[in-house]
Motif scaffolding. Structure first.
Motif, PDB file in Angstrom:
ATOM      1  N   ARG A 167       0.834  -1.211   0.000  1.00  0.00           N
ATOM      2  CA  ARG A 167       0.000   0.000   0.000  1.00  0.00           C
ATOM      3  C   ARG A 167       0.863   1.253   0.000  1.00  0.00           C
ATOM      4  O   ARG A 167       0.554   2.227  -0.712  1.00  0.00           O
ATOM      5  CB  ARG A 167      -0.939  -0.009   1.215  1.00  0.00           C
ATOM      6  CG  ARG A 167      -2.119  -0.965   1.081  1.00  0.00           C
ATOM      7  CD  ARG A 167      -3.196  -0.684   2.114  1.00  0.00           C
ATOM      8  NE  ARG A 167      -2.733  -0.940   3.476  1.00  0.00           N
ATOM      9  CZ  ARG A 167      -2.791  -2.118   4.081  1.00  0.00           C
ATOM     10  NH1 ARG A 167      -3.277  -3.178   3.436  1.00  0.00           N
ATOM     11  NH2 ARG A 167      -2.379  -2.259   5.332  1.00  0.00           N
ATOM     12  N   MET A 168       1.925   1.238   0.761  1.00  0.00           N
ATOM     13  CA  MET A 168       2.799   2.409   0.799  1.00  0.00           C
ATOM     14  C   MET A 168       3.558   2.577  -0.523  1.00  0.00           C
ATOM     15  O   MET A 168       3.856   3.702  -0.939  1.00  0.00           O
ATOM     16  CB  MET A 168       3.768   2.314   1.974  1.00  0.00           C
ATOM     17  CG  MET A 168       3.068   2.286   3.326  1.00  0.00           C
ATOM     18  SD  MET A 168       4.172   2.624   4.728  1.00  0.00           S
ATOM     19  CE  MET A 168       4.236   4.409   4.666  1.00  0.00           C
ATOM     20  N   ARG A 169       3.824   1.484  -1.179  1.00  0.00           N
ATOM     21  CA  ARG A 169       4.401   1.583  -2.530  1.00  0.00           C
ATOM     22  C   ARG A 169       3.394   2.199  -3.487  1.00  0.00           C
ATOM     23  O   ARG A 169       3.737   3.067  -4.299  1.00  0.00           O
ATOM     24  CB  ARG A 169       4.840   0.193  -3.013  1.00  0.00           C
ATOM     25  CG  ARG A 169       5.583   0.201  -4.341  1.00  0.00           C
ATOM     26  CD  ARG A 169       6.013  -1.207  -4.730  1.00  0.00           C
ATOM     27  NE  ARG A 169       4.870  -2.099  -4.879  1.00  0.00           N
ATOM     28  CZ  ARG A 169       4.950  -3.419  -5.001  1.00  0.00           C
ATOM     29  NH1 ARG A 169       6.141  -4.008  -4.972  1.00  0.00           N
ATOM     30  NH2 ARG A 169       3.879  -4.155  -5.138  1.00  0.00           N
ATOM     31  N   ASP A 170       2.142   1.772  -3.391  1.00  0.00           N
ATOM     32  CA  ASP A 170       1.099   2.344  -4.231  1.00  0.00           C
ATOM     33  C   ASP A 170       0.895   3.830  -3.939  1.00  0.00           C
ATOM     34  O   ASP A 170       0.544   4.613  -4.835  1.00  0.00           O
ATOM     35  CB  ASP A 170      -0.221   1.598  -4.024  1.00  0.00           C
ATOM     36  CG  ASP A 170      -0.173   0.158  -4.523  1.00  0.00           C
ATOM     37  OD1 ASP A 170       0.747  -0.157  -5.315  1.00  0.00           O
ATOM     38  OD2 ASP A 170      -1.024  -0.646  -4.099  1.00  0.00           O
ATOM     39  N   GLU A 171       1.118   4.223  -2.694  1.00  0.00           N
ATOM     40  CA  GLU A 171       1.002   5.630  -2.302  1.00  0.00           C
ATOM     41  C   GLU A 171       2.185   6.465  -2.772  1.00  0.00           C
ATOM     42  O   GLU A 171       2.172   7.700  -2.654  1.00  0.00           O
ATOM     43  CB  GLU A 171       0.875   5.735  -0.778  1.00  0.00           C
ATOM     44  CG  GLU A 171      -0.404   5.138  -0.216  1.00  0.00           C
ATOM     45  CD  GLU A 171      -0.337   4.911   1.291  1.00  0.00           C
ATOM     46  OE1 GLU A 171       0.656   5.378   1.920  1.00  0.00           O
ATOM     47  OE2 GLU A 171      -1.249   4.271   1.852  1.00  0.00           O
ATOM     48  N   GLY A 172       3.228   5.804  -3.252  1.00  0.00           N
ATOM     49  CA  GLY A 172       4.403   6.515  -3.734  1.00  0.00           C
ATOM     50  C   GLY A 172       5.459   6.787  -2.688  1.00  0.00           C
ATOM     51  O   GLY A 172       6.458   7.458  -2.972  1.00  0.00           O
ATOM     52  N   LYS A 173       5.276   6.267  -1.487  1.00  0.00           N
ATOM     53  CA  LYS A 173       6.254   6.514  -0.434  1.00  0.00           C
ATOM     54  C   LYS A 173       7.430   5.541  -0.488  1.00  0.00           C
ATOM     55  O   LYS A 173       8.510   5.832   0.041  1.00  0.00           O
ATOM     56  CB  LYS A 173       5.572   6.444   0.933  1.00  0.00           C
ATOM     57  CG  LYS A 173       4.514   7.534   1.117  1.00  0.00           C
ATOM     58  CD  LYS A 173       3.863   7.479   2.479  1.00  0.00           C
ATOM     59  CE  LYS A 173       2.869   8.630   2.637  1.00  0.00           C
ATOM     60  NZ  LYS A 173       2.244   8.672   3.977  1.00  0.00           N
ATOM     61  N   ILE A 174       7.210   4.411  -1.123  1.00  0.00           N
ATOM     62  CA  ILE A 174       8.228   3.385  -1.307  1.00  0.00           C
ATOM     63  C   ILE A 174       8.352   3.134  -2.803  1.00  0.00           C
ATOM     64  O   ILE A 174       7.347   2.978  -3.494  1.00  0.00           O
ATOM     65  CB  ILE A 174       7.830   2.080  -0.598  1.00  0.00           C
ATOM     66  CG1 ILE A 174       7.818   2.261   0.917  1.00  0.00           C
ATOM     67  CG2 ILE A 174       8.762   0.939  -0.987  1.00  0.00           C
ATOM     68  CD1 ILE A 174       7.288   1.051   1.661  1.00  0.00           C
ATOM     69  N   GLY A 175       9.586   3.085  -3.283  1.00  0.00           N
ATOM     70  CA  GLY A 175       9.768   2.756  -4.689  1.00  0.00           C
ATOM     71  C   GLY A 175       9.669   1.269  -4.946  1.00  0.00           C
ATOM     72  O   GLY A 175       9.099   0.838  -5.950  1.00  0.00           O
TER      73      GLY A 175
END
Length: 315
Positions: A167-175
């Motif tokens: 989810r955090m990858r989808d949010e752009g916070k994790i590459g």
């Protein structure tokens, strides 16, 4: 600071500095095969300028892959990296989650495996690094390898952990997502989440994860060994104690530690090294490993070194 990128070039390459060890893929970009593991920067807490200068020294010598964590020095190491990086730098900064600082405990870390703790740790990393996106976040599982083990409510299903990181990858916070201290079964379960790297304890004297290294090679996953010379705890074997390593080092006119690191680079093409140090001369020696060539007889002698388990439990 730039912590992600899609171009195969980097600040170091653009500036003409050769990347130590050559290059390898990580999370869709090309990085130096010898990076810098920042954990030991905490030893320079009393001399922040020296810590910042050491990071700059690594970057100026072509390193474009930094490995860190919020729990290194309780944010100090991340803050040093933030200060050292410049707006024009194109550096892959890789962090990890799964533990929190515990200064008063028997070891300076405590497990932080629950999904809400993983999210909080990512946010802490973002703040201390001064960025809105981290190139790779490694999930430090506590299934294997030397160090902590999860107990009680810290025993969390891998799928639940990957769900919050995805989810955090989808949010752009994790590459991208990596794994650390993971079993081969755990890696296989995680493959649908597009794992880009694995960090496990691995060295010439501790090759328990040889099959997992092969799996990573087949799947295009970077293998980033920690404790690459062994010996992090008293019960662990040390690469520099091996007679074969000393023989090769003497023949080449290099140190046994350099031979141990060079063996890793020669052993598999997906290996990325992140040796750490708080000393500028030691940093230069680590980066010089990329120029060491091991011939067939040297490799055969090093491959024949006995492998002993690195699975030392703490906590």
């Amino acid at each position: 600071m730039t912590s992600t990128g899609t171009s195969s070039s980097s600040r170091a390459a653009d500036a003409g500095a050769p990347r130590p060890g050559g290059t390898g893929p990580l999370a869709g970009r090309t990085v130096s095969r010898i990076g810098y593991g920042a954990m030991q920067l905490e030893r320079l807490r009393s001399d922040r300028a020296a810590a910042v200068g050491l990071v700059r020294r690594a970057l100026d010598r072509g390193v474009d892959h930094l490995d860190t964590a919020q729990f290194y020095g309780d944010g100090f190491v991340n803050e040093v990296i933030r200060e050292a990086l410049r707006p024009t730098d194109d550096i892959a900064v890789v962090s990890k989650v799964g533990a929190d600082p515990d200064p008063g405990g028997p070891v300076p870390l405590r497990p932080a495996q629950r999904p809400e703790e993983l999210r909080a740790s990512v946010e802490d990393n973002l703040r201390s690094l001064g960025t809105d996106r981290i190139a790779v976040v490694n999930l430090r599982r506590l299934d294997t390898g030397p160090g902590l083990r999860a107990e009680g409510d810290q025993v969390v299903d891998l799928d639940d952990q990957l769900a919050v990181l995805t989810r955090m990858r989808d949010e752009g916070k994790i590459g991208a997502i990596g794994l650390s201290s993971v079993t081969e079964d755990g890696l296989r379960r995680a493959l649908p989440a597009d794992i880009v790297c694995v960090q496990n304890a691995y060295s010439a004297v501790s090759r328990d994860d040889e099959d997992m290294l092969g799996l990573c090679l087949a799947e295009g996953i970077a293998w980033v060994p920690y404790f690459p010379l062994g010996g992090a705890f008293p019960a662990m074997p040390k690469v520099v104690d091996e007679p074969a390593v000393h023989t090769v080092a003497q023949a080449l006119g290099v140190t046994p530690a350099q031979v141990g690191l060079a063996w890793l680079l020669h052993h598999a093409p997906n290996v990325l090294l992140i040796p750490g140090t708080a000393d500028p001369d030691h940093l230069d020696a680590n980066l010089a490993v990329g120029a060491i060539t091991l011939d067939e007889s040297s490799l055969a002698a090093l491959d024949a070194v006995e492998s002993r388990s690195a699975d030392v439990r703490i906590g």
